[in-house]
Write a protein that holds these residues in place. Sequence first.
Motif, short mmCIF file in Angstrom:
data_model
loop_
_atom_site.label_atom_id
_atom_site.label_comp_id
_atom_site.label_asym_id
_atom_site.label_seq_id
_atom_site.Cartn_x
_atom_site.Cartn_y
_atom_site.Cartn_z
N LYS A 109 9.54 -31.83 -35.64
CA LYS A 109 9.73 -31.95 -37.09
C LYS A 109 11.11 -31.45 -37.49
O LYS A 109 11.44 -30.27 -37.30
CB LYS A 109 8.66 -31.13 -37.83
CG LYS A 109 8.76 -31.20 -39.35
CD LYS A 109 7.72 -30.30 -40.01
CE LYS A 109 7.82 -30.35 -41.52
NZ LYS A 109 6.85 -29.45 -42.20
N ILE A 110 11.90 -32.35 -38.06
CA ILE A 110 13.17 -31.98 -38.68
C ILE A 110 13.37 -32.90 -39.89
O ILE A 110 12.79 -33.99 -39.96
CB ILE A 110 14.38 -32.11 -37.72
CG1 ILE A 110 14.49 -33.54 -37.18
CG2 ILE A 110 14.30 -31.10 -36.60
CD1 ILE A 110 15.78 -33.78 -36.38
N PRO A 111 14.17 -32.48 -40.87
CA PRO A 111 14.43 -33.35 -42.03
C PRO A 111 15.01 -34.69 -41.59
O PRO A 111 15.83 -34.76 -40.66
CB PRO A 111 15.44 -32.55 -42.85
CG PRO A 111 15.13 -31.12 -42.52
CD PRO A 111 14.78 -31.14 -41.07
N ILE A 112 14.59 -35.74 -42.26
CA ILE A 112 14.99 -37.09 -41.87
C ILE A 112 16.50 -37.30 -42.00
O ILE A 112 17.09 -38.16 -41.31
CB ILE A 112 14.21 -38.13 -42.71
CG1 ILE A 112 14.23 -39.49 -42.01
CG2 ILE A 112 14.73 -38.20 -44.13
CD1 ILE A 112 13.24 -40.48 -42.59
N LYS A 113 17.15 -36.52 -42.87
CA LYS A 113 18.59 -36.68 -43.08
C LYS A 113 19.42 -36.00 -42.00
O LYS A 113 20.64 -36.20 -41.95
CB LYS A 113 18.98 -36.12 -44.45
CG LYS A 113 18.40 -36.93 -45.62
CD LYS A 113 18.86 -36.35 -46.95
CE LYS A 113 18.30 -37.16 -48.12
NZ LYS A 113 18.73 -36.60 -49.43
N TRP A 114 18.79 -35.20 -41.16
CA TRP A 114 19.53 -34.51 -40.11
C TRP A 114 19.80 -35.47 -38.95
O TRP A 114 18.97 -36.32 -38.61
CB TRP A 114 18.75 -33.31 -39.59
CG TRP A 114 18.68 -32.15 -40.55
CD1 TRP A 114 19.00 -32.15 -41.88
CD2 TRP A 114 18.25 -30.82 -40.23
NE1 TRP A 114 18.79 -30.92 -42.42
CE2 TRP A 114 18.32 -30.07 -41.43
CE3 TRP A 114 17.80 -30.21 -39.07
CZ2 TRP A 114 17.97 -28.72 -41.48
CZ3 TRP A 114 17.46 -28.86 -39.13
CH2 TRP A 114 17.54 -28.13 -40.32
N GLU A 115 20.95 -35.30 -38.34
CA GLU A 115 21.27 -36.06 -37.14
C GLU A 115 20.91 -35.23 -35.90
O GLU A 115 20.83 -34.00 -35.96
CB GLU A 115 22.77 -36.40 -37.09
CG GLU A 115 23.26 -37.20 -38.29
CD GLU A 115 22.68 -38.61 -38.31
OE1 GLU A 115 22.31 -39.12 -37.22
OE2 GLU A 115 22.61 -39.20 -39.40
N VAL A 116 20.68 -35.92 -34.78
CA VAL A 116 20.50 -35.22 -33.50
C VAL A 116 21.66 -35.62 -32.60
O VAL A 116 21.86 -36.80 -32.31
CB VAL A 116 19.15 -35.58 -32.84
CG1 VAL A 116 19.05 -34.94 -31.46
CG2 VAL A 116 17.99 -35.12 -33.72
N GLU A 117 22.42 -34.63 -32.20
CA GLU A 117 23.61 -34.88 -31.38
C GLU A 117 23.49 -34.17 -30.03
O GLU A 117 22.74 -33.20 -29.89
CB GLU A 117 24.87 -34.35 -32.10
CG GLU A 117 25.06 -34.84 -33.52
CD GLU A 117 25.71 -36.22 -33.57
OE1 GLU A 117 25.92 -36.84 -32.50
OE2 GLU A 117 26.03 -36.66 -34.69
N LYS A 118 24.24 -34.65 -29.05
CA LYS A 118 24.38 -33.93 -27.80
C LYS A 118 25.38 -32.78 -28.03
O LYS A 118 26.29 -32.90 -28.85
CB LYS A 118 24.93 -34.84 -26.69
CG LYS A 118 24.07 -36.06 -26.39
CD LYS A 118 22.76 -35.68 -25.74
CE LYS A 118 21.96 -36.93 -25.38
NZ LYS A 118 20.61 -36.60 -24.85
N PRO A 123 19.79 -30.54 -33.38
CA PRO A 123 19.76 -31.11 -34.74
C PRO A 123 20.93 -30.59 -35.57
O PRO A 123 21.23 -29.40 -35.55
CB PRO A 123 18.44 -30.60 -35.32
CG PRO A 123 17.66 -30.07 -34.16
CD PRO A 123 18.67 -29.61 -33.17
N ILE A 124 21.57 -31.51 -36.31
CA ILE A 124 22.75 -31.14 -37.08
C ILE A 124 22.60 -31.60 -38.53
O ILE A 124 22.64 -32.80 -38.82
CB ILE A 124 24.03 -31.78 -36.47
CG1 ILE A 124 24.22 -31.37 -35.01
CG2 ILE A 124 25.25 -31.39 -37.31
CD1 ILE A 124 24.46 -29.89 -34.80
N PRO A 125 22.42 -30.67 -39.47
CA PRO A 125 22.47 -31.03 -40.89
C PRO A 125 23.93 -31.13 -41.36
O PRO A 125 24.85 -30.86 -40.58
CB PRO A 125 21.76 -29.86 -41.57
CG PRO A 125 21.82 -28.72 -40.61
CD PRO A 125 22.08 -29.27 -39.24
N LYS A 126 24.11 -31.48 -42.62
CA LYS A 126 25.45 -31.46 -43.18
C LYS A 126 26.00 -30.03 -43.16
O LYS A 126 25.24 -29.06 -43.18
CB LYS A 126 25.45 -31.99 -44.62
CG LYS A 126 25.01 -33.43 -44.76
CD LYS A 126 26.03 -34.39 -44.12
CE LYS A 126 25.63 -35.85 -44.37
NZ LYS A 126 26.56 -36.80 -43.70
#
Length: 457
Positions: free
Chosen positions: A244-253, A391-394
């Motif tokens: 579970k993470i906010p849908i607006k967050w990206e997942v990066e390496k 996970p990366i938010p703004k």
Amino acid sequence: MNKQKKLHEATNDLEKEYKGIQIVEITPNDWDILKFNETCHIQSGLSWSKDQEVESPEEGDIAVIKINNVLDGKLDLKNPLHLKDVTDEQIEKNKARKNWLIMIGSNGSQERIAKCGLIKEDMDFVFASFLYGIKSKVSNLNSYFLYYLLNSDKVQKRLQSFTSGSTSLNNLNKSILEKLVIPAPKISEQRKIASVLYNVDQAIQKTDEIIEQTQKVKKGLMQDLFTEGYYNHEEFKEASRFSKIPIKWEVEKINQISDVIGGGTPSTKNEDFWGGEIPWITPSELTELDSNIVSKTERYITEKGLDSCSAKLLPKKSLLLTSRASIGMCVINDVPMATNQGFQSLVPNEDIDIWYLLYRMRFDSPYLNSIGTGSTYSEVSNTMMKKIDIPIPKKEEQKKIGRTIKSTDEQIFSLKKEKDRLHCLKKGLLQDLLTGKVRTKGKDIKVSNEVLEAENA
């Protein structure tokens, strides 16, 4: 008879066996010198066989205090061992009773010998062999005073110096305890001394409890912030290993948001590589830090030393992340710094907040440990670290998350400093009060009820 002569006569029996060793020091002239065997009851604990041990209280007759339950001057009874087939007579003889001291008599570590805990309430416990139960049997010796006296540094060292036995097991024989002599002021002053030390102990305990509660708050806060975010997100998703993470967050390496840089060690045989101005850190130093930021290290290397190995000079505000043995410890460097090979450090790009990254990687520490490989020790390699999802938010939300957790962390660090201050205060008071250097006689000190109850009528 002067005080020094009185002390010499009281310790005469011991000095015949241990030349040059005195059990007590010179204390005020109005203090008494008490013989341990005349003022205290000393009892060895219960022995049992392995087949008497059971896993649950329901299967056993009685719980037992063992050596590992006596920790740093207190009893830790959270996970006691239970025994079956213990007779009523054995229970009655070895039962832990209020105002008894439980002392370690035998242990593989000499430093553990003579450590004492105080039983504050009658309990359904017996105490084990290798432990001594000690109880004041006179009206002029307060159990709390005795507890603090026996746990003081100088008395501990004296008692430990009398140990005998093999290299694997040190023993403090009961016969030694019976010959001890102890300094003691009048009971009214004992009560005041014990009350001062008891109040400091209560402050330490209260601080410990607040630290524990704040750490629980921090753990819950991190769980919420790293799954639901800082803002009131309404939509969520599953992504990679994240349920579970906010849908607006990206997942990066990790290698998409930072450089991953390993460390190295210059040859210790070359003096030209050491003693320079470049801070060089090892994982063991992180365990001793009381801060999220590091600016000084135990050892420093030269430019030649840096160039001679795989270590790199990491810029200020990198994340120093341990990747070997103790995986997942991390701090932020406040000055340019190099590391040994036990790190895979992250140098984040401008879109990443360093405090968010610090707490995110700590939150992911269990995962990092789960993917570690190696036969000699577990390790997360440079290649593995680069491929880890995060996970990366703004950046604005990263900053909010990082600062929120940081604020709680700062409270914990402040509380730990206060606890350290109280421990230093107690150490000084133990030395001053128990030698008579600082007197409570004639001082208006309230005696605690707990201390009053810790003596014979």
